[in-house]
Design a protein around this motif. Structure first.
Motif: not given
Length: 236
Positions: A58, A46, A23, A52-53, A16-19, A48-49
């Motif tokens: 995301l 991580g 994360v 969102k994924t 899982i990426y944040q930008e 929320s990321s």
């Protein structure tokens, strides 16, 4: 109607990426139909990321994820609204239109997700508002409601399309404890009726008083209380 025993969420080896920053690395987990799962972890770990994924806000770059029958890795933007019909998303900050009534806020979502029949819309509106205890609030605007009532509107909005899972990101984060308990009990009630719930929370009290399975984001990993024991002390 064919009953499927497939999990409502199945994630395999996903990063899982944040930008541009990873994360959470190589995580795998499943959530079954009707399950209630807490998601915990420090700010920035991580949570929320990940959420969102799962609802395709995301992009999933590595690994696979299946949510409510949709392949998140390859989901096309035109199909995202169909995915979102199957999942109810609840935010901490409500995201209601301030200049529209409760009914207008809900109708907006109905139209966006393909509802057309006015009488069916009216019936469903009344049902979801009654479900969250706001039968009398249909013509009020958000500023005329308390924080707890606004969050109930958000939950009603999330229930419109009878989702298989509710994904809630800190749904009681902005509410005082007494109001939070009422909102949390509403989630439990919805869960008892068969809807899975994945709730990110910092609230120790819920986790202690209503023990359920816990997923914890920590140091780039996702720990699962079903598979391992871990400490919940400290901030999460």
């Amino acid at each position: 109607m064919e009953f499927s025993s497939d999990p409502v969420v199945e994630v395999n080896d996903a990063t899982i990426y944040q930008e541009s920053q990873a994360v959470l690395n190589s995580i795998s987990f499943k959530i079954q139909k009707g399950e209630f799962v807490y998601l915990v972890g420090r700010t920035g770990s991580g949570k929320s990321s990940l959420l969102k994924t799962l609802y395709s806000d995301l992009a999933l770059r590595e690994g696979t994820a299946d949510v409510a029958g949709f392949n998140i890795k390859d989901v096309k933007s035109k199909d995202v609204p169909y995915l979102r019909r199957k999942i109810g998303i609840i935010f901490q900050d409500f995201q209601l239109f301030p200049d529209r009534t409760v009914t207008e806020n809900l109708v907006f979502v109905m139209k966006a997700t393909g509802w057309k029949d006015k009488s069916k819309m009216k019936t469903r509106l009344a049902e979801v508002l009654m479900r969250v205890g706001l039968g009398a609030a249909a013509d009020k605007q958000p500023h005329q409601l308390s924080g707890g009532e606004q969050q109930r509107v958000v939950i009603a909005r999330a229930l419109i399309n009878e989702p298989v899972i509710l994904i809630a990101d800190e749904p009681t984060g902005n509410l005082d404890p007494e109001v939070s308990d009422g909102i949390f009990n509403l989630f439990l009630e919805i869960n008892r009726s068969g809807t899975a719930v994945l709730m990110a929370t910092h609230n120790h009290h819920f986790i202690n008083d209503y023990p359920q399975r816990i997923l914890k984001c920590e140091d780039g990993k996702l720990l699962d209380s079903e598979k391992e024991e871990f400490e919940l002390s400290g901030h999460y």
